[in-house]
Design an enzyme around this catalytic site. Structure first.
Site, short mmCIF file in Angstrom:
data_model
loop_
_atom_site.label_atom_id
_atom_site.label_comp_id
_atom_site.label_asym_id
_atom_site.label_seq_id
_atom_site.Cartn_x
_atom_site.Cartn_y
_atom_site.Cartn_z
N ASP A 168 0.34 -1.09 0.14
CA ASP A 168 -0.04 -0.15 0.13
C ASP A 168 0.63 1.12 0.18
OD1 ASP A 168 -2.19 0.91 0.36
OD2 ASP A 168 -2.66 1.03 2.51
N HIS A 169 0.85 1.98 -1.27
CA HIS A 169 1.60 2.98 -1.19
C HIS A 169 2.85 3.14 -1.36
CE1 HIS A 169 -1.70 6.60 -0.77
NE2 HIS A 169 -2.48 5.56 0.48
N ASP A 182 2.85 5.18 -5.36
CA ASP A 182 1.72 6.53 -5.51
C ASP A 182 2.62 7.41 -5.76
OD1 ASP A 182 0.97 8.58 -4.65
OD2 ASP A 182 0.33 7.58 -2.25
N HIS A 203 -9.10 4.91 -2.06
CA HIS A 203 -8.45 4.25 -0.90
C HIS A 203 -9.29 5.46 -0.08
CE1 HIS A 203 -4.27 3.82 -2.08
NE2 HIS A 203 -5.14 3.34 -2.71
N GLY A 204 -9.03 4.82 1.79
CA GLY A 204 -9.78 6.04 2.55
C GLY A 204 -11.32 5.89 2.61
N SER A 207 -13.42 4.04 4.47
CA SER A 207 -13.96 3.63 5.57
C SER A 207 -15.13 4.36 6.64
CB SER A 207 -12.75 4.12 7.47
OG SER A 207 -11.98 2.68 7.24
ZN LIG Z 1 -4.55 5.19 1.04
#
Ligand SMILES: [Zn+2]
Length: 311
Positions: A82-83, A104, A211-212, A214
């Protein structure tokens, strides 16, 4: 079953109108919680490690734990970086046996992002590994990744970027946000579906990543705070918007904050209810069960990937 890439997973998800959950793992309990949920729901899943997780546990340790856990999972599992900040990080995890990487380059200017992503794609593809890239900027904080403001992805630029880099999937910015403090409690989050629609029209069949994403479950925040926590109230991404995105070109949805909150709430509750307890298995085990419950909920209600292994 050995680890797989996301290639087939995304193809089936795109055609089936669902998305695959990508959950960050840092230790054995989170890993087990996620995989037990995937197994119970017969859903493919993506396990992902940030550079923070890799610093914490080490790439070899993470890979060895994943290999052991995947043997009994009975569902398709991809292991993803991730990233990834640079080609060195990408090389390290490919050497360790990850099947998917994110590079990223969203903080670079456009041409530099294209050039660096292309370099990563060439390296990864030569080794049978798939690449997720990012265009646009998400606000919020996640491990080492931080940005103050959103920069929405421009569809025409996304098309050019995908064609020039050869990346396998693309993370776009349409209003999701990293971290636990996404929006103030009275804010009405809105995803830019017009951008997603336009990208889908111009890149038919191409997998998009959010992404992000939640929800920042208020009950988990309340439990944390009831048992001595001090977590600020915040608004996350509404479920119905994510479900809609999953039915469109979005094939991968990243959710980390909700797992962290659920695990912390469960552990705080054990400490609060049974202050004499000092067996780590009692509270880490409760944390593991909480992670499993959240992931099962996401699979059923947001991702729509329930029973996808049977289809
Ligand atoms: Zn992310």
């Amino acid at each position: 079953m050995p680890l797989v890439t996301t290639k087939e997973m995304f193809k089936k998800a795109y055609e089936g109108g669902y998305a695959i959950g990508a959950f960050n793992i840092n230790n054995m309990e989170i890993l087990q919680g996620v995989l037990r949920a995937a197994k119970a729901k017969k859903s493919p899943v993506i396990l992902q490690c940030s550079t923070g997780a890799i610093k914490y546990a080490g790439p070899q340790m993470l890979k060895a734990m994943v290999d052991a856990a995947v043997k009994e999972a009975g569902v398709d599992v991809a292991l993803h970086l991730d990233h990834g900040p640079d080609i060195e990080a990408v090389k390290m995890v490919i050497d360790a046996g990850f099947t998917s990487v994110m590079f990223d380059g969203s903080h670079y200017d456009y041409e530099e992002n294209v050039a660096k992503t292309k370099e990563v794609v060439e390296y990864a593809h030569a080794r049978g590994v798939v690449v997720e890239a990012e265009l646009g900027v998400l606000a919020g904080v996640e491990d080492d990744v931080e940005a103050a403001e959103h920069v929405y992805t421009e569809p025409a630029q996304a098309v050019d970027f995908v064609k020039r880099t050869g990346c396998d999937s693309l993370a776009i910015a349409i209003g999701t946000s990293h971290g636990a403090f996404k929006f103030p409690p009275d804010f009405k989050p809105q995803l830019k579906f017009d951008i997603l629609e336009e990208i889908q029209k111009q890149l038919p069949g191409f997998p998009i990543v959010l992404h992000g994403a939640s929800a920042v479950d208020p009950d988990a925040v309340a439990t944390c705070n009831q048992y001595g926590g001090a977590i600020k109230d915040a608004k996350g991404i509404p479920e119905e918007m994510l479900r809609k995105a999953s039915s469109m070109a979005v094939c991968k949805i990243n959710m980390d904050t909700d797992l962290r909150l659920a695990m912390t709430a469960a552990i705080r509750k054990v400490f609060g209810d049974t202050p004499a307890e000092f067996d780590p298995r009692k509270y880490l085990g409760a944390g593991r069960d909480a992670v499993q419950k959240v992931v099962e909920y996401k699979i059923d209600n947001i991702l729509g990937s329930t029973d996808a292994m049977n289809k």
